[in-house]
Design a protein around this motif. Sequence first.
Motif, PDB file in Angstrom:
ATOM      1  N   SER A 745       0.838  -1.203   0.000  1.00  0.00           N
ATOM      2  CA  SER A 745       0.000   0.000   0.000  1.00  0.00           C
ATOM      3  C   SER A 745       0.873   1.253   0.000  1.00  0.00           C
ATOM      4  O   SER A 745       0.596   2.224  -0.711  1.00  0.00           O
ATOM      5  CB  SER A 745      -0.915  -0.008   1.230  1.00  0.00           C
ATOM      6  N   PHE A 746       1.898   1.223   0.818  1.00  0.00           N
ATOM      7  CA  PHE A 746       2.785   2.407   0.893  1.00  0.00           C
ATOM      8  C   PHE A 746       3.458   2.666  -0.458  1.00  0.00           C
ATOM      9  O   PHE A 746       3.492   3.796  -0.947  1.00  0.00           O
ATOM     10  CB  PHE A 746       3.836   2.178   1.986  1.00  0.00           C
ATOM     11  N   ASN A 747       4.022   1.601  -1.089  1.00  0.00           N
ATOM     12  CA  ASN A 747       4.712   1.777  -2.370  1.00  0.00           C
ATOM     13  C   ASN A 747       3.765   2.224  -3.467  1.00  0.00           C
ATOM     14  O   ASN A 747       4.133   2.970  -4.374  1.00  0.00           O
ATOM     15  CB  ASN A 747       5.399   0.471  -2.782  1.00  0.00           C
ATOM     16  N   HIS A 748       2.495   1.736  -3.382  1.00  0.00           N
ATOM     17  CA  HIS A 748       1.531   2.107  -4.421  1.00  0.00           C
ATOM     18  C   HIS A 748       1.293   3.617  -4.452  1.00  0.00           C
ATOM     19  O   HIS A 748       1.187   4.210  -5.532  1.00  0.00           O
ATOM     20  CB  HIS A 748       0.217   1.370  -4.176  1.00  0.00           C
ATOM     21  N   PHE A 749       1.236   4.226  -3.272  1.00  0.00           N
ATOM     22  CA  PHE A 749       0.949   5.655  -3.215  1.00  0.00           C
ATOM     23  C   PHE A 749       2.214   6.509  -3.195  1.00  0.00           C
ATOM     24  O   PHE A 749       2.125   7.727  -3.223  1.00  0.00           O
ATOM     25  CB  PHE A 749       0.085   5.973  -1.982  1.00  0.00           C
ATOM     26  N   ASP A 750       3.385   5.877  -3.101  1.00  0.00           N
ATOM     27  CA  ASP A 750       4.645   6.620  -3.192  1.00  0.00           C
ATOM     28  C   ASP A 750       5.000   6.805  -4.670  1.00  0.00           C
ATOM     29  O   ASP A 750       5.823   6.085  -5.240  1.00  0.00           O
ATOM     30  CB  ASP A 750       5.756   5.854  -2.448  1.00  0.00           C
ATOM     31  N   ARG A 751       4.340   7.756  -5.317  1.00  0.00           N
ATOM     32  CA  ARG A 751       4.437   7.902  -6.764  1.00  0.00           C
ATOM     33  C   ARG A 751       5.861   8.244  -7.215  1.00  0.00           C
ATOM     34  O   ARG A 751       6.312   7.774  -8.258  1.00  0.00           O
ATOM     35  CB  ARG A 751       3.488   9.009  -7.229  1.00  0.00           C
ATOM     36  N   ASP A 752       6.543   9.095  -6.445  1.00  0.00           N
ATOM     37  CA  ASP A 752       7.875   9.542  -6.866  1.00  0.00           C
ATOM     38  C   ASP A 752       8.990   8.651  -6.323  1.00  0.00           C
ATOM     39  O   ASP A 752      10.174   8.960  -6.478  1.00  0.00           O
ATOM     40  CB  ASP A 752       8.115  10.976  -6.403  1.00  0.00           C
ATOM     41  N   HIS A 753       8.625   7.528  -5.673  1.00  0.00           N
ATOM     42  CA  HIS A 753       9.603   6.579  -5.131  1.00  0.00           C
ATOM     43  C   HIS A 753      10.628   7.277  -4.212  1.00  0.00           C
ATOM     44  O   HIS A 753      11.804   6.950  -4.217  1.00  0.00           O
ATOM     45  CB  HIS A 753      10.341   5.877  -6.276  1.00  0.00           C
TER      46      HIS A 753
END
Length: 933
Positions: A745-753
């Motif tokens: 979930s966290f990585n999905h919304f971390d658009r800019d990585h």
Amino acid sequence: MDHYDSPQTNDYMQPEEDWDRDMLLDPAWEKQQRKTFTAWCNSHLRKAGTQIDNIEEDFRDGLKLMLLLEVISGERLAKPERGKMRVHKISNVNKALDFIASKGVKLVSIGAEEIVDGNAKMTLGMIWTIILRFAIQDISVEETSAKEGLLLWCQRKTAPYKNVNIQNFHISWKDGLGFCALIHRHRPELIDYGKLRKVLINKFSLAEKSYLFFLTDIVGTARPDEKAIMTYVSSFYHAFSGAQKAETAANRICKVLAVNQENEQLMEDYEKLASDLLEWIRRTIPWLENRAPENTMQAMQQKLEDFRDYRRLHKPPKVQEKCQLEINFNTLQTKLRLSNRPAFMPSEGKMVSDINNAWGGLEQAEKGYEEWLLNEIRRLERLDHLAEKFRQKASIHESWTDGKEVMLQQKDYETATLSEIKALLKKHEAFESDLAAHQDRVEQIAAIAQELNELDYYDSPSVNARCQKICDQWDNLGALTQKRREALERTEKLLETIDQLYLEYAKRAAPFNNWMEGAMEDLQDTFIVHTIEEIQGLTTAHEQFKATLPDADKERQAILGIHNEVSKIVQTYHVNMAGTNPYTTITPQDINGKWDHVRQLVPRRDQALMEEHTRQQQNERLRKQFGAQANVIGPWIQTKMEEIGRISIEMHGTLEDQLNHLRQYEKSIINYKPKIDQLEGDHQQIQEALIFDNKHTNYTMEHIRVGWEQLLTTIARTINEVENQILTRDAKGISQEQMNEFRASFNHFDRDHSGTLGPEEFKACLISLGYDIGNDAQGEAEFARIMSIVDPNRLGVVTFQAFIDFMSRETADTDTADQVMASFKILAGDKNYITVDELRRELPPDQAEYCIARMAPYSGPDAVPGALDYMSFSTALYGESIFLHQIKTKRKFKNIAPNVLCCDIGNRAQCYIPFFFTKIKKNEKKKASHLYC
């Protein structure tokens, strides 16, 4: 026992109730009171020819008590009983007590029987009541009570004395200095206060002599009796009040005498001021009446200036004196009238009217004198104007002619150049024009001198002599002017011949000299190059310069030939050359010298360019060596940074697998350090060679250093994050599947990585996990609460570790406030409160005392003494998470079932919350089968 009460009660008597309450008296105080009160009574009884020796025995029959009251009050009491029986004594004492009560004194617990029986404490109390009423009550200072007024009087009288600080009627008096200060203030001749010291005052024989007291028993005691002190001080007050009346009478006499002395001084001042003013008028009038004329304007102007000084400086003070004289006269007469004194009559001729008459004569003489001065000044003004005009014109002409004869006789043209000769000719023509213009001025001077002679000016001889001198000088200037013009024109023709040669020499020498100076500057110029191309360009330019040297030598020979021709002409015609070439300062010696210098600098420049070419070849080798290594290390660091970022985001394997992978990665990175050190050595050589740019690479050593430090920091931080995730997972009981779900979930919304979520990204992530965060005010407040947890420093971002901590708190199996309260309720036997004994019986000692110290008292309807509120303590101690609370109230998740199913999986209790999937698509139901909490 009889008691005497009065309907009137004074406030100052209220403290005396202590006599009845405790019938005990300190022995030292009792001794002080006995001696003090006895002395006070005898000071009044002696006026009636008697006294007492023992205060409690001598007042028992009431006779001397009644006599004392008659003396101090000035009134007659009822006729006393002369019998010796007890009843007669009681009757006399009652009469005395009735008289005291009739004066408004409230007698508390004092009866005639106690006095007749010789009760010392009651007797002392009665005497103290009498002292208060007849010696202290009437004392008043600034509308205060008797005691406060007496204290204020003492403070004011002793204020100027050192070591005396009166604040009360006991310890402030124990050293005796207070009594000495009061005596010295009113009778300084009786005591030398400056020689007194504390504690050493043993006897007050002086006070005993003057005021019939003996203070030996008071001085030096730790705390003197207040009533004894007040008795003494009140006697001082009454004794010194008589002296105050004498002082008032003396002040009145002094005031009358002061008024009389002041009036006499005003009379003397008036007489002196009038005499001085009349004398000044008598001396001034003859000066104003003097009309002797002066021959010169300056003398008359001096007289006018003296008169102005008289009007500005001398007369105004006298006008003020005259005005002040009248004011003093009127003031004196008014004071005499107000003080019932006869009017003042000045000496003869010094009346105000006499002074006014003399002043009028002064002003009349003053007016005529000023008019005469102005007429005389106007008469002399015309002659002085003509004389001043003559002097002014003569001075201007003499100033103009000063030095002109010497200038015309100069032979400066003999050594002048052609340009200077032409300048001298132009200057001479201008002088001739100026000379012609001054002809009219000379004629005006002669005309004014003639007019002064006709008007018979007193200084005509000097005017005529000056005019003749001016005319003779004018004729001589005309002859010298013509002679100088002829000499200048002759010299001009001799110099014009060689001027053209000088000009041609200058036109060719200047550019050639500039070329040589530029060549020398270029040949000596220090060059700084950073590439081999730059040094090759300098070498090519130098070769081109050497090719121009033969043509330059031919131009040098031509310029020197022109100068030789000028020298030949000068020697042939014997021309006196006073200076060098006016068009240039460049000499043949300069040209030859600079040419030789240029020839010497050329080989030096060749050698310098060759050495620099060799150095640049070495620098180029260093650039290529550094660039080759930097182009490998820089991309390697960037690649490793990206790989670490992917490892921290991807979820391959367990956290332990990720940690082992990261540590192996860290080891491989550290093993790369020798290559960084080798690059540092190459960079040091580049810096020592002063190489500032490198076209063979875009990486600088600073870029490599920063990238290496970031790489080490990133791998260490990533390892730490995984370790913290493992700690969080183990401490909170979170499964690997949950951890993977949180990471996904966290990585999905971390658009800019970036490894962080912004507020909106974090909010979307929570909603995706099932949080019901609305867009209303309540939803915003709930989200603000969550942000304060995950971002306590208000940085505006949420890290993955903060996200994991929050989710672990919300989902882990932890104790709640309700569980703690339920536990306390079991210990309390199902009561709503718990007692101290129950806590100490059920809990370890230190934890029991911890609870007792922090639990608030229970205030419910079923409370008992000592009951403690364990419910509020549990809430404050542990608190209930908002997540579980909202699950209970069905506000956090959409469509939550009303029941919660708990089961035991893997020896760990976990709670499952079934969902209603009425609004969830069929293909999404599998993803939301249950939620760990």
